[in-house]
Scaffold this motif. Structure first.
Motif, PDB file in Angstrom:
ATOM      1  N   GLU A 129      38.263 -24.005   2.617  1.00  0.00           N
ATOM      2  CA  GLU A 129      36.848 -23.779   2.311  1.00  0.00           C
ATOM      3  C   GLU A 129      36.697 -22.541   1.430  1.00  0.00           C
ATOM      4  O   GLU A 129      37.330 -21.522   1.686  1.00  0.00           O
ATOM      5  CB  GLU A 129      36.040 -23.553   3.600  1.00  0.00           C
ATOM      6  N   SER A 152      33.612 -20.922   0.776  1.00  0.00           N
ATOM      7  CA  SER A 152      32.659 -20.046   1.466  1.00  0.00           C
ATOM      8  C   SER A 152      33.336 -19.394   2.669  1.00  0.00           C
ATOM      9  O   SER A 152      33.889 -20.077   3.537  1.00  0.00           O
ATOM     10  CB  SER A 152      31.452 -20.864   1.928  1.00  0.00           C
ATOM     11  N   LYS A 175      34.398 -20.507  10.303  1.00  0.00           N
ATOM     12  CA  LYS A 175      34.117 -21.548  11.301  1.00  0.00           C
ATOM     13  C   LYS A 175      35.328 -22.451  11.507  1.00  0.00           C
ATOM     14  O   LYS A 175      35.735 -22.743  12.631  1.00  0.00           O
ATOM     15  CB  LYS A 175      32.944 -22.420  10.820  1.00  0.00           C
ATOM     16  N   GLU A 198      26.621 -19.998   3.719  1.00  0.00           N
ATOM     17  CA  GLU A 198      27.390 -21.245   3.845  1.00  0.00           C
ATOM     18  C   GLU A 198      27.737 -21.774   2.448  1.00  0.00           C
ATOM     19  O   GLU A 198      28.855 -22.136   2.163  1.00  0.00           O
ATOM     20  CB  GLU A 198      26.567 -22.299   4.594  1.00  0.00           C
ATOM     21  N   ASP A 199      26.734 -21.809   1.588  1.00  0.00           N
ATOM     22  CA  ASP A 199      26.959 -22.267   0.223  1.00  0.00           C
ATOM     23  C   ASP A 199      26.178 -21.401  -0.756  1.00  0.00           C
ATOM     24  O   ASP A 199      25.021 -21.073  -0.497  1.00  0.00           O
ATOM     25  CB  ASP A 199      26.478 -23.711   0.041  1.00  0.00           C
ATOM     26  N   ARG A 229      32.046 -17.965   5.144  1.00  0.00           N
ATOM     27  CA  ARG A 229      31.345 -18.308   6.383  1.00  0.00           C
ATOM     28  C   ARG A 229      31.843 -19.654   6.921  1.00  0.00           C
ATOM     29  O   ARG A 229      32.091 -19.804   8.118  1.00  0.00           O
ATOM     30  CB  ARG A 229      29.844 -18.366   6.098  1.00  0.00           C
ATOM     31  N   LYS A 230      32.006 -20.610   6.003  1.00  0.00           N
ATOM     32  CA  LYS A 230      32.558 -21.910   6.411  1.00  0.00           C
ATOM     33  C   LYS A 230      34.026 -21.769   6.803  1.00  0.00           C
ATOM     34  O   LYS A 230      34.489 -22.372   7.774  1.00  0.00           O
ATOM     35  CB  LYS A 230      32.438 -22.911   5.260  1.00  0.00           C
TER      36      LYS A 230
END
Lengths: 305, 305
Positions: free
Chosen positions: B183, B185, B191, A227-228, B187-188
Motif C-alpha cells: 500500500e 498510503s 492497517k 487513507e488516500d 495509513r493503509k
C-alpha cells in the motif's frame, strides 16, 4: 480584519493515478479565497479571467462571501489554463500544458474599496507583478504574505528577491527553500531567507507537514496521514488561505496564533486533496472543520508527565 | 524492567559529505544498547564479535551499565564489517562493502540469567535467526519489538512474515512499510501490517519524523530540524533504543506512554546524527537529554484556545 488575495483564477486539467478531469476551476486565488472564506467574511479577490469563465463559479465565490469586484473579466481573452499529470507518488508532477492567455499582460488593479485591507496574500505569480501590486497600496497592508515557486527562482531570481525584501511572511516548499537559500539544512535555509526580508517563513513539506519559522522559534505541524490522496492540486494554496484567513479573522500575528493558523491551514489542505480540484472545499461545515482540527490535536499531542 | 537487545555489533566505515571515517564501532545492538542505557539499568546484550574487536569498547558498554555476558567473542573470526557512502541529501546511501564474518553462521545464545527479560529488542538480522532467537525463551517476553530492512523483504519475505506474526511492535521506514504492505498510503499500510501480527507499528521517516500506530490511534513525532546532519548511521537503532529503553524503565506499554517513548527515541536519534558513529551518544548528560526533549515539546506544542 479584511483580507485581500491577489492571484490566478484558472482552468486546470488534472490527471492522477486515480483518474482525470476535463477543464475544472483552479488557480491560486480561487483556492486561497475559498479556504479563507471559512474564517473571515471580509474576503476580497483581485485577478483576471477570460470570456470562457463560467459566471456560476463567480456566483459560487460570492456565495462564499468573496468580494469579486476586483475580478476582471476580459471579454476578448481566454482564462489561464494549466494541465498536469501526477506521478504515482503524488509528490511529483509533469506540466503537460500552460496557456497564460489573459494572464500574459495582466497587471492587477486594486479597487479603491480594497485599499484599507490589512491582510494581503500575494498568490504565486511573476515576481515583478507581485512587487508592482504591493506598490499600489496608498498605505502598506499590516501583514503581507507571498507564495512563489521554483520557476521564478530559475528565471527571475533578482525580481523575486526584491519583492521578498518587502514582505512579512514567505511560504515555499522544502526544495524551493533550499534553492532560494543555497543551504540544504532547512534550519540554516530559514535563517538565510529570514535575513533577506520576511520575519516569518513557512516551509511546506507536502505529505511531511509544514515548518513555521520566526526569529529563533520553530513550530512543526504534521500533515494528516490520509487513507488516500486523490489530487494534491491546490493543497499549498488552500493551506495559505486557511492560514491567512485565521490571521485576518483574529487580527493577531503573534507566534502562538500563527501556530494555530498553521493547524487551520493544514486542516483545510487535508480536505482539498481528498477530491479533484476545489470540490471538497466548496461545501464544508463548521463541524467538519472542527473535527478535522481535532484530528491534528490528537495526532500531535503528548504529555511527558 | 529488564531489557534484552539481540543484534549486530560491528565495524563501520562511513563516508558522508562532511568527511569519512576509518573503521569505527557500529552495529544495531551497539546503538540500541547505548541509547537504552540512558533509561534503564537492566540492559542486556546478545551478539557476537571477532578477535579484532577492541576490549575497550566492551568495557565502554559495561561502563554504560550494559550486561555483556551474552556478547560472544569468536577467537577465530573477524567482526561484521559494513562500509557505506551517503549521498548529498543524507537520505540515501550506497553500500560499498559488507563482510558478514562471524555473523555468517551465528545463532544467538540466550544466557540463562537473561531468560526473565520482560522487554526484548530484536535488532535487524536475518529473519529466521530473529525467529529462532524468540523461540529460545522459556517464557515469551512481555514485549517484543523487531527492526528489519528492505533486503529481507526482497530475499526472505516468508521468514520475515513468520517472525512478524509473533511480535508486539514492528519498526520500519516508510518505503519498507510500503513494500511490506503493498500500500502506498502509510495509513493503509499500517492497517495491513497490523493485521499480520504486531499491535503497534512505528514508521520511521528519517528527517520527516516518525509515526506511531496502534489500533485506530496515530501519533506523529517530528524530527528536530538540525543545523547539520553529520552522519545518519545508527539513527534508527538509537531511536529504537531510546523507545524501548523508556518502555522498559516505566514498564508501561499504554499508547500514551508509547508516545513519550517515541519522543525520547527521537531525541536520542537527534544526537546520534550530530557526529560520526556512536561518538555523540557515548557521553550524554541527563540535562542534555532533558533539554533536547524540551526542544521537541516546543517544536510540536500548540494551544488552540
Amino acid at each position: 480584519m479584511s483580507l485581500l488575495t491577489v492571484g490566478s483564477v484558472a482552468f486546470d486539467k488534472i490527471e492522477t493515478p486515480f483518474g482525470k478531469t476535463d477543464k475544472i476551476i483552479g488557480g491560486a486565488a480561487t483556492y486561497i479565497s475559498l479556504a479563507a472564506s471559512y474564517f473571515t467574511k471580509k474576503n476580497n479577490l483581485v485577478g483576471i479571467v477570460g470570456k470562457d469563465f463560467p459566471s456560476e463559479m463567480i456566483e459560487t465565490l460570492v456565495k462564499h462571501g468573496v468580494n469579486t469586484d476586483g475580478l476582471e473579466v476580459d471579454p476578448n481573452g481566454l482564462t489561464f489554463f494549466w494541465s498536469g499529470k501526477y506521478h504515482n507518488d503524488m509528490n511529483s508532477r509533469d506540466t503537460l500544458d500552460t496557456q497564460l492567455n489573459v494572464l500574459e499582460n495582466y497587471e492587477p488593479v486594486i479597487p479603491e474599496t480594497y485599499q484599507d485591507c490589512k491582510y494581503l496574500m500575494l498568490g504565486n505569480m511573476v515576481p515583478c507583478i507581485q512587487h508592482a501590486t504591493l506598490k499600489k497600496f496608498h498605505m502598506r497592508p499590516k501583514f503581507v504574505m507571498l507564495d512563489t515557486m521554483n520557476l521564478w527562482m530559475d528565471i527571475a531570481m533578482d525580481d523575486l528577491k526584491a519583492v521578498i525584501r518587502e514582505i512579512d511572511c514567505l511560504t515555499i516548499n522544502d526544495s524551493e527553500a533550499r534553492q532560494l537559500s543555497g543551504e540544504y539544512s532547512l534550519r540554516k535555509a530559514a535563517k538565510v531567507i529570514m535575513q533577506t526580508g520576511p520575519t516569518t517563513l513557512i516551509i511546506k513539506k507536502g505529505e511531511h507537514g509544514a515548518l513555521l519559522f520566526q526569529d529563533d522559534k520553530i513550530f512543526f505541524c504534521p500533515a494528516l496521514p490520509l487513507e488516500d490522496v486523490f489530487d494534491p492540486t491546490g493543497a499549498g494554496d488552500t493551506f495559505a488561505g486557511g492560514f491567512i484567513g485565521h490571521l485576518a479573522k483574529t487580527d493577531d500575528t503573534s507566534f502562538e496564533n500563527m501556530k494555530r493558523a498553521v493547524i487551520y491551514g493544514s486542516a483545510m489542505a487535508s480536505f482539498t486533496v481528498e477530491k479533484f480540484g476545489t470540490e471538497r472545499i466548496l461545501n464544508l461545515t463548521e463541524t467538519e472543520i472542527d473535527n478535522r482540527v481535532m484530528e491534528f490535536v490528537q495526532l500531535a499531542s503528548f504529555d511527558l508527565s
